[in-house]
Design a protein around this motif. Structure first.
Motif, PDB file in Angstrom:
ATOM      1  N   ALA A 275      36.791  44.702  42.218  1.00 22.83           N
ATOM      2  CA  ALA A 275      36.221  43.756  41.261  1.00 22.83           C
ATOM      3  C   ALA A 275      37.277  43.337  40.237  1.00 22.83           C
ATOM      4  CB  ALA A 275      35.013  44.374  40.554  1.00 22.83           C
ATOM      5  N   MET A 276      38.114  44.286  39.827  1.00 26.44           N
ATOM      6  CA  MET A 276      39.189  43.969  38.899  1.00 26.44           C
ATOM      7  C   MET A 276      40.226  43.048  39.540  1.00 26.44           C
ATOM      8  SD  MET A 276      38.524  45.326  35.949  1.00 26.44           S
ATOM      9  CE  MET A 276      36.857  44.779  36.358  1.00 26.44           C
ATOM     10  N   LEU A 277      40.459  43.221  40.845  1.00 24.28           N
ATOM     11  CA  LEU A 277      41.358  42.314  41.568  1.00 24.28           C
ATOM     12  C   LEU A 277      40.850  40.883  41.464  1.00 24.28           C
ATOM     13  CD1 LEU A 277      43.635  41.630  43.634  1.00 24.28           C
ATOM     14  CD2 LEU A 277      41.973  42.164  45.434  1.00 24.28           C
ATOM     15  N   VAL A 278      39.562  40.685  41.666  1.00 24.57           N
ATOM     16  CA  VAL A 278      38.997  39.342  41.601  1.00 24.57           C
ATOM     17  C   VAL A 278      39.060  38.804  40.179  1.00 24.57           C
ATOM     18  CG1 VAL A 278      36.899  37.974  41.918  1.00 24.57           C
ATOM     19  CG2 VAL A 278      37.534  39.714  43.605  1.00 24.57           C
ATOM     20  N   ARG A 279      38.803  39.643  39.189  1.00 27.92           N
ATOM     21  CA  ARG A 279      38.922  39.201  37.793  1.00 27.92           C
ATOM     22  C   ARG A 279      40.336  38.691  37.524  1.00 27.92           C
ATOM     23  NH1 ARG A 279      35.133  40.258  33.977  1.00 27.92           N
ATOM     24  NH2 ARG A 279      36.683  40.041  32.334  1.00 27.92           N
ATOM     25  N   ALA A 280      41.327  39.459  37.962  1.00 26.50           N
ATOM     26  CA  ALA A 280      42.712  39.064  37.736  1.00 26.50           C
ATOM     27  C   ALA A 280      43.052  37.791  38.496  1.00 26.50           C
ATOM     28  CB  ALA A 280      43.645  40.200  38.156  1.00 26.50           C
ATOM     29  N   ALA A 281      42.577  37.667  39.725  1.00 23.24           N
ATOM     30  CA  ALA A 281      42.865  36.472  40.527  1.00 23.24           C
ATOM     31  C   ALA A 281      42.264  35.229  39.886  1.00 23.24           C
ATOM     32  CB  ALA A 281      42.337  36.663  41.946  1.00 23.24           C
ATOM     33  N   ARG A 282      41.068  35.343  39.318  1.00 21.36           N
ATOM     34  CA  ARG A 282      40.448  34.194  38.653  1.00 21.36           C
ATOM     35  C   ARG A 282      41.270  33.764  37.435  1.00 21.36           C
ATOM     36  NH1 ARG A 282      34.383  36.317  39.689  1.00 21.36           N
ATOM     37  NH2 ARG A 282      33.784  34.795  41.280  1.00 21.36           N
ATOM     38  N   VAL A 283      41.772  34.724  36.680  1.00 24.04           N
ATOM     39  CA  VAL A 283      42.612  34.374  35.532  1.00 24.04           C
ATOM     40  C   VAL A 283      43.899  33.714  36.003  1.00 24.04           C
ATOM     41  CG1 VAL A 283      43.920  35.282  33.586  1.00 24.04           C
ATOM     42  CG2 VAL A 283      41.637  36.172  34.064  1.00 24.04           C
ATOM     43  N   HIS A 284      44.493  34.235  37.086  1.00 19.73           N
ATOM     44  CA  HIS A 284      45.717  33.629  37.615  1.00 19.73           C
ATOM     45  C   HIS A 284      45.456  32.181  38.023  1.00 19.73           C
ATOM     46  CE1 HIS A 284      49.064  32.832  40.409  1.00 19.73           C
ATOM     47  NE2 HIS A 284      49.733  33.701  39.669  1.00 19.73           N
ATOM     48  N   ALA A 285      44.320  31.934  38.687  1.00 17.64           N
ATOM     49  CA  ALA A 285      43.980  30.563  39.076  1.00 17.64           C
ATOM     50  C   ALA A 285      43.823  29.676  37.843  1.00 17.64           C
ATOM     51  CB  ALA A 285      42.689  30.572  39.897  1.00 17.64           C
ATOM     52  N   TRP A 286      43.168  30.209  36.797  1.00 17.07           N
ATOM     53  CA  TRP A 286      42.974  29.446  35.550  1.00 17.07           C
ATOM     54  C   TRP A 286      44.319  29.098  34.919  1.00 17.07           C
ATOM     55  CZ3 TRP A 286      43.759  31.698  30.472  1.00 17.07           C
ATOM     56  CH2 TRP A 286      43.378  30.852  29.419  1.00 17.07           C
ATOM     57  N   LEU A 287      45.231  30.041  34.885  1.00 13.71           N
ATOM     58  CA  LEU A 287      46.551  29.775  34.311  1.00 13.71           C
ATOM     59  C   LEU A 287      47.296  28.701  35.096  1.00 13.71           C
ATOM     60  CD1 LEU A 287      47.748  33.407  33.479  1.00 13.71           C
ATOM     61  CD2 LEU A 287      47.144  31.637  31.831  1.00 13.71           C
ATOM     62  N   GLU A 288      47.013  28.627  36.399  1.00 10.23           N
ATOM     63  CA  GLU A 288      47.650  27.621  37.245  1.00 10.23           C
ATOM     64  C   GLU A 288      46.905  26.285  37.214  1.00 10.23           C
ATOM     65  OE1 GLU A 288      50.518  27.790  39.087  1.00 10.23           O
ATOM     66  OE2 GLU A 288      50.869  29.677  38.012  1.00 10.23           O
ATOM     67  N   GLY A 289      45.829  26.204  36.428  1.00 11.61           N
ATOM     68  CA  GLY A 289      45.100  24.955  36.295  1.00 11.61           C
ATOM     69  C   GLY A 289      44.094  24.687  37.394  1.00 11.61           C
ATOM     70  N   ARG A 290      43.682  25.730  38.111  1.00 10.69           N
ATOM     71  CA  ARG A 290      42.708  25.568  39.194  1.00 10.69           C
ATOM     72  C   ARG A 290      41.334  26.063  38.755  1.00 10.69           C
ATOM     73  NH1 ARG A 290      47.373  27.141  42.375  1.00 10.69           N
ATOM     74  NH2 ARG A 290      46.858  29.359  42.132  1.00 10.69           N
ATOM     75  N   ASP A 291      40.290  25.491  39.357  1.00  8.99           N
ATOM     76  CA  ASP A 291      38.930  25.955  39.072  1.00  8.99           C
ATOM     77  C   ASP A 291      38.355  26.734  40.245  1.00  8.99           C
ATOM     78  OD1 ASP A 291      38.462  23.976  40.922  1.00  8.99           O
ATOM     79  OD2 ASP A 291      37.181  22.746  39.633  1.00  8.99           O
TER      80      ASP A 291
END
Length: 338
Positions: A275-291
């Motif tokens: 679950a923490m992996l997915v949390r981190a991946a979502r933040v990484h996507a946000w930093l890259e400007g993706r939704d």
């Protein structure tokens, strides 16, 4: 919080990264991962050799985050009470009990840095484990809460005498274990060696904007990011296969030199870990400007989020430093992405 607020925070996060990269050379990946952990509201364990810039990185982060900052040194004689209070003799000759590192700033404490955590005793690890898990401690017959707290710790991987390895439960509380290494580009090495500004850490971090982030709003922002950034069915299947590979690496054709992979893993990553992996991946996507999360987002944070959570069989546990990260890297290579 609306989309324009999210974009404003993303610009601040990228500004934070840019400022920190100016003071810690050759650590672009470590800076990005630390930023991800900060906005995923997870704790960070830094590992590396002596003098590679772990403390400088964390001081720069603490300056940008704002709020209360405290640091403590791990020593073999450190006791849990040393984190909570200390005593001194007052001017009147009477002993006085004063707030320790955890209580000095009260609920405004936002960054707590534990230097050389593996030098501290298991009793201290236990207190830190509760602090990280519950954001609270008990002292003086009351409960103290730290709603905005991020814990950063570093571990000296060179010296092994008078050290205590973190138990699996404590490792699992860290969102990421980030490897920090000295740069290898000649120009960066030359700057670190001869440029006087890199010789004084206190002055080096001064260009980092103080209080760039509002620590009291990070929890709200983190929750919004998790709701805003989506994951497709194909991405979800990929994530589950990565999880399965941490539990049964041999089934996915993973091999490691001089290791019997079929007998290697005692337990794969925990549900909390994935679950923490997915949390981190979502933040990484946000930093890259993706939704939406793409495979590259999972891959960008997988090793640092998962490797320290894989429990190895006792015969291999002593070789964790040599095995865990290569195992996670092999999982990424062998599990097909959509």
């Amino acid at each position: 919080m609306n989309e324009s607020d999210l974009e404003d925070w993303r610009r601040r996060a990228l500004r934070l990264e840019g400022a920190i990269r100016e003071v810690v050379l050759g650590m672009s990946q470590a800076v990005r991962l630390t930023t991800v952990a900060l906005f995923a509201r997870g704790h960070v364990l830094l590992e590396g050799d002596v003098g590679v810039g772990k403390t400088t990185l964390l001081r720069a982060v603490a300056r940008a985050v704002g709020g209360g900052y405290q640091r403590i040194e791990g020593t073999i004689d450190l006791m849990p009470s040393d984190l909570v209070y200390y005593t001194q003799v007052g001017d009147d000759g009477r002993p006085r009990v004063l707030p320790g590192p955890l209580l000095t700033h009260g609920e405004h404490l936002s960054v707590f840095f534990f230097n050389e955590i593996n030098r501290a005793r298991p009793q201290v690890h236990a207190l830190l484990l509760r602090l990280m898990a519950e954001q609270s401690i008990s002292a003086f017959n009351r409960e103290y809460r730290f709603p905005h707290l991020s814990v950063f710790a570093d571990r000296n991987r060179v010296e092994r005498e008078e050290t205590f390895e973190l138990p699996a439960a404590a490792r699992d509380r860290f969102l990421m274990e980030i490897l920090v290494e000295a740069p290898d580009e000649p120009a960066q090495l030359e700057a670190l060696m001869f440029d006087p500004r890199f010789h004084d850490t206190a002055r080096l971090v001064e260009p980092v904007p103080a209080g760039l982030l509002d620590p009291t709003r990070l929890e709200e922002l983190a929750a919004r990011i998790q709701l805003q950034v989506q994951a497709s069915p194909a991405l979800r299947r990929y994530g589950v296969e990565l999880w399965q590979a941490t539990r049964e690496p041999a089934r996915f054709g993973i091999t490691l030199p001089e290791v019997e992979v079929g007998e290697l893993v005692h337990a794969g990553a925990s549900p909390r870990g994935m679950a923490m992996l997915v949390r981190a991946a979502r933040v990484h996507a946000w930093l890259e400007g993706r939704d939406a999360v793409v495979p590259e987002d999972l891959r960008a944070v997988f090793v640092e989020t998962v490797a320290h959570r894989i429990a190895l069989q006792p015969v291999y546990e002593a070789q964790r430093d040599r095995i865990a990260r290569p195992l996670a890297q092999q999982i990424l290579r062998r599990v097909a992405s959509p």
